[in-house]
Motif scaffolding. Structure first.
Motif, PDB file in Angstrom:
ATOM      1  N   GLU A   1      47.782  56.128  41.566  1.00 21.91           N
ATOM      2  CA  GLU A   1      48.370  57.281  42.252  1.00 21.91           C
ATOM      3  C   GLU A   1      49.152  56.851  43.488  1.00 21.91           C
ATOM      4  OE1 GLU A   1      45.158  59.970  42.914  1.00 21.91           O
ATOM      5  OE2 GLU A   1      44.905  60.415  40.773  1.00 21.91           O
ATOM      6  N   HIS A   2      48.677  55.808  44.155  1.00 25.67           N
ATOM      7  CA  HIS A   2      49.402  55.324  45.327  1.00 25.67           C
ATOM      8  C   HIS A   2      50.778  54.778  44.944  1.00 25.67           C
ATOM      9  CE1 HIS A   2      50.052  53.435  49.277  1.00 25.67           C
ATOM     10  NE2 HIS A   2      50.558  52.416  48.594  1.00 25.67           N
ATOM     11  N   PHE A   3      50.821  53.957  43.897  1.00 22.74           N
ATOM     12  CA  PHE A   3      52.060  53.266  43.546  1.00 22.74           C
ATOM     13  C   PHE A   3      52.968  54.071  42.611  1.00 22.74           C
ATOM     14  CE2 PHE A   3      49.399  49.669  44.836  1.00 22.74           C
ATOM     15  CZ  PHE A   3      50.287  48.966  45.644  1.00 22.74           C
TER      16      PHE A   3
ATOM     17  N   GLN B   1      64.865  48.071  37.452  1.00 27.88           N
ATOM     18  CA  GLN B   1      65.850  47.169  38.056  1.00 27.88           C
ATOM     19  C   GLN B   1      65.648  47.151  39.567  1.00 27.88           C
ATOM     20  OE1 GLN B   1      69.811  48.080  36.639  1.00 27.88           O
ATOM     21  NE2 GLN B   1      69.125  48.328  34.532  1.00 27.88           N
ATOM     22  N   HIS B   2      64.593  46.467  39.995  1.00 27.13           N
ATOM     23  CA  HIS B   2      64.327  46.425  41.425  1.00 27.13           C
ATOM     24  C   HIS B   2      65.040  45.239  42.076  1.00 27.13           C
ATOM     25  CE1 HIS B   2      61.374  43.806  39.573  1.00 27.13           C
ATOM     26  NE2 HIS B   2      60.619  44.819  39.224  1.00 27.13           N
ATOM     27  N   PRO B   3      65.677  45.456  43.220  1.00 30.55           N
ATOM     28  CA  PRO B   3      66.336  44.368  43.935  1.00 30.55           C
ATOM     29  C   PRO B   3      65.316  43.520  44.683  1.00 30.55           C
ATOM     30  CG  PRO B   3      66.501  46.376  45.198  1.00 30.55           C
ATOM     31  CD  PRO B   3      65.834  46.749  43.899  1.00 30.55           C
ATOM     32  N   ALA B   4      65.772  42.367  45.177  1.00 35.66           N
ATOM     33  CA  ALA B   4      64.903  41.535  45.997  1.00 35.66           C
ATOM     34  C   ALA B   4      64.549  42.267  47.286  1.00 35.66           C
ATOM     35  CB  ALA B   4      65.589  40.215  46.319  1.00 35.66           C
ATOM     36  N   SER B   5      63.321  42.027  47.757  1.00 35.52           N
ATOM     37  CA  SER B   5      62.872  42.684  48.979  1.00 35.52           C
ATOM     38  C   SER B   5      61.874  41.780  49.693  1.00 35.52           C
ATOM     39  CB  SER B   5      62.218  44.026  48.664  1.00 35.52           C
ATOM     40  OG  SER B   5      61.712  44.634  49.838  1.00 35.52           O
ATOM     41  N   PRO B   6      61.969  41.662  51.022  1.00 38.88           N
ATOM     42  CA  PRO B   6      61.006  40.824  51.752  1.00 38.88           C
ATOM     43  C   PRO B   6      59.612  41.435  51.785  1.00 38.88           C
ATOM     44  CG  PRO B   6      62.457  41.959  53.287  1.00 38.88           C
ATOM     45  CD  PRO B   6      63.000  42.218  51.914  1.00 38.88           C
ATOM     46  N   THR B   7      59.533  42.742  51.664  1.00 41.73           N
ATOM     47  CA  THR B   7      58.250  43.439  51.656  1.00 41.73           C
ATOM     48  C   THR B   7      58.275  44.531  50.593  1.00 41.73           C
ATOM     49  OG1 THR B   7      59.014  44.991  53.353  1.00 41.73           O
ATOM     50  CG2 THR B   7      57.825  43.019  54.103  1.00 41.73           C
ATOM     51  N   HIS B   8      57.106  45.002  50.244  1.00 41.12           N
ATOM     52  CA  HIS B   8      56.994  46.050  49.225  1.00 41.12           C
ATOM     53  C   HIS B   8      57.265  47.422  49.841  1.00 41.12           C
ATOM     54  CE1 HIS B   8      55.010  48.992  46.599  1.00 41.12           C
ATOM     55  NE2 HIS B   8      55.280  48.147  45.629  1.00 41.12           N
TER      56      HIS B   8
ATOM     57  N   ASP C   1      57.963  50.572  41.859  1.00 43.00           N
ATOM     58  CA  ASP C   1      57.167  50.219  40.675  1.00 43.00           C
ATOM     59  C   ASP C   1      57.180  51.296  39.602  1.00 43.00           C
ATOM     60  OD1 ASP C   1      55.953  47.786  42.025  1.00 43.00           O
ATOM     61  OD2 ASP C   1      55.268  49.390  43.359  1.00 43.00           O
ATOM     62  N   THR C   2      57.085  50.858  38.364  1.00 36.61           N
ATOM     63  CA  THR C   2      56.960  51.779  37.235  1.00 36.61           C
ATOM     64  C   THR C   2      55.731  51.490  36.383  1.00 36.61           C
ATOM     65  OG1 THR C   2      58.424  50.355  35.924  1.00 36.61           O
ATOM     66  CG2 THR C   2      59.438  52.230  37.060  1.00 36.61           C
ATOM     67  N   MET C   3      54.923  50.518  36.768  1.00 31.72           N
ATOM     68  CA  MET C   3      53.760  50.181  35.954  1.00 31.72           C
ATOM     69  C   MET C   3      52.684  49.527  36.808  1.00 31.72           C
ATOM     70  SD  MET C   3      53.532  47.745  32.557  1.00 31.72           S
ATOM     71  CE  MET C   3      54.336  48.935  31.473  1.00 31.72           C
ATOM     72  N   LEU C   4      51.430  49.873  36.505  1.00 34.53           N
ATOM     73  CA  LEU C   4      50.280  49.189  37.084  1.00 34.53           C
ATOM     74  C   LEU C   4      49.323  48.845  35.954  1.00 34.53           C
ATOM     75  CD1 LEU C   4      48.805  48.253  39.678  1.00 34.53           C
ATOM     76  CD2 LEU C   4      47.571  50.424  39.616  1.00 34.53           C
ATOM     77  N   CYS C   5      48.900  47.582  35.922  1.00 33.93           N
ATOM     78  CA  CYS C   5      48.094  47.062  34.818  1.00 33.93           C
ATOM     79  C   CYS C   5      46.656  46.821  35.272  1.00 33.93           C
ATOM     80  CB  CYS C   5      48.680  45.745  34.305  1.00 33.93           C
ATOM     81  SG  CYS C   5      50.483  45.734  34.162  1.00 33.93           S
ATOM     82  N   LEU C   6      45.727  47.069  34.391  1.00 31.80           N
ATOM     83  CA  LEU C   6      44.308  46.787  34.622  1.00 31.80           C
ATOM     84  C   LEU C   6      43.792  45.926  33.480  1.00 31.80           C
ATOM     85  CD1 LEU C   6      41.496  47.221  35.939  1.00 31.80           C
ATOM     86  CD2 LEU C   6      41.300  49.317  34.573  1.00 31.80           C
ATOM     87  N   PHE C   7      43.182  44.788  33.808  1.00 30.19           N
ATOM     88  CA  PHE C   7      42.590  43.901  32.817  1.00 30.19           C
ATOM     89  C   PHE C   7      41.114  43.714  33.131  1.00 30.19           C
ATOM     90  CE2 PHE C   7      46.969  42.451  33.700  1.00 30.19           C
ATOM     91  CZ  PHE C   7      47.554  42.706  32.469  1.00 30.19           C
ATOM     92  N   VAL C   8      40.271  43.796  32.132  1.00 28.59           N
ATOM     93  CA  VAL C   8      38.828  43.627  32.294  1.00 28.59           C
ATOM     94  C   VAL C   8      38.373  42.482  31.396  1.00 28.59           C
ATOM     95  CG1 VAL C   8      36.563  44.697  32.064  1.00 28.59           C
ATOM     96  CG2 VAL C   8      38.524  46.064  32.838  1.00 28.59           C
TER      97      VAL C   8
ATOM     98  N   GLY D   1      53.558  45.806  37.501  1.00 29.92           N
ATOM     99  CA  GLY D   1      54.307  45.435  36.310  1.00 29.92           C
ATOM    100  C   GLY D   1      55.505  44.553  36.578  1.00 29.92           C
ATOM    101  N   GLY D   2      55.919  44.407  37.844  1.00 26.10           N
ATOM    102  CA  GLY D   2      57.075  43.588  38.169  1.00 26.10           C
ATOM    103  C   GLY D   2      56.768  42.130  38.388  1.00 26.10           C
TER     104      GLY D   2
END
Length: 330
Positions: free
Chosen positions: A125-127, A177-184, A189-196, A244-245
């Protein structure tokens, strides 16, 4: 999609991060925090630390997030599908990998504990929340929030002899298509992944390679520039969240007989198309047995305003009647 977790020696990640200090931003080299779930007194502090780690480096490990009893139940429910599944035949997925999808209706334990994980939902929800402000309808100015939704469910069974996967970004499926950035910054973002981790993941059995900080690169930068990476290593019950990036890719399983078993879930913005078609991938009678909130997250709710309705109502309302509550499209 990447079937493993992260532990990068070249980035000095062997020093665990305690529950009190927030991950500090390094001047040159990003760090991926390793947080211990058992040391946190409340979810709020853990969620804040995960968010800060993801903003800085693109990934965060949470140790001891799942109990053995949960892992055992998931494997009991999913193992028959793994055994009945042929090895992958696609170029993108190494051929000794077995993938089981449509997990919301195949494993209730997976649905509730992985796809329904409350910590992952709050971080998503944050991202991934989108806010529409000052949308004028006549003389009325409206604000609407589109919450994240589930995109993909998958279990990876990675057998011996699996070759390494090419480094890639998971969010390219959304033409991100995100450009370079020194900070977030939010909105990137368009994706957040969870792996268990269902079983131990090591360098020898192909734990994922990932490049910390690559989520801040320009999307056009080749992964050939990803010179510093290492294999992800984890114990059963650990979890890993990744934006996801970030450039990553499964390693090679060079063992004689070790299986690497990982359960994964992927979230995206509520108004984007789901990678896995949850409506046809699942038994709807099983979906109806899940909590209403999880049904909505799985795509059976509306993305405000007015996205995804059937006969001008939410699918979850048609499936559950009055139990779903009233539908609000703003």
């Amino acid at each position: 999609m990447a079937p493993a977790l992260l532990c990068i020696d070249s980035y000095h990640l062997e020093t665990p991060v305690s529950s009190s200090p927030k991950p500090k931003q390094a001047s040159k080299v990003p760090r991926i925090s390793k947080l211990d779930f058992t040391t946190y007194q409340n979810e709020h502090d853990l969620i804040n630390d995960i968010i800060e780690s993801l903003k800085l480096s693109g990934g965060c490990i949470i140790r001891n997030m799942y109990q053995k009893s949960t892992l055992d139940a998931m494997e009991r429910e999913i193992r028959p599908y793994i055994e009945a599944t042929r090895k992958a035949e696609k170029d993108f997925v190494p051929s000794s990998t077995k993938m089981v999808t449509g997990l919301l209706s195949k494993s209730r334990t997976y649905a509730l504990s992985v796809a329904g994980n409350s910590i992952w939902h709050r971080v998503s929800e944050h991202f991934l929340t989108s806010t529409l402000s000052k949308s004028w309808h006549g003389t009325q100015s409206r604000t609407s929030k589109s919450l994240p939704q589930l995109s993909t469910t998958v279990a990876f069974s990675v057998g011996s002899g699996t070759v390494a996967q090419g480094l890639h970004r998971d969010d390219d499926i959304y033409h991100t298509q995100h450009p370079a950035s020194p900070t977030h910054h939010l909105g990137r973002d368009t994706m957040l992944c969870l792996f268990v981790a269902g079983k131990k993941c090591t360098k020898r059995n192909g734990a994922t390679r990932i490049v910390p900080g690559s989520h801040l690169w320009d999307y056009k930068v080749s992964n050939a520039d990803a010179e510093k990476f290492s294999h992800a290593e984890m114990e059963p019950g650990d979890a890993f969240m990744m934006l996801g990036g970030a450039y990553h890719g499964a390693g090679a399983n060079t063992t004689a007989n070790e299986e690497r078993l990982v359960y994964a879930a992927f979230a995206t913005r509520g108004y984007l198309r789901q990678e896995e078609n949850q409506y046809l991938a699942n038994d709807l009678d099983k979906i109806k047995e899940l909590p209403i909130s999880l049904q909505r997250f799985a795509g059976f709710g509306a993305s405000k305003p007015y996205m995804g309705w059937v006969e001008m109502d939410e699918p979850v309302k048609l499936m559950n009647g009055d139990a779903a509550g009233e539908t609000e499209f703003w």
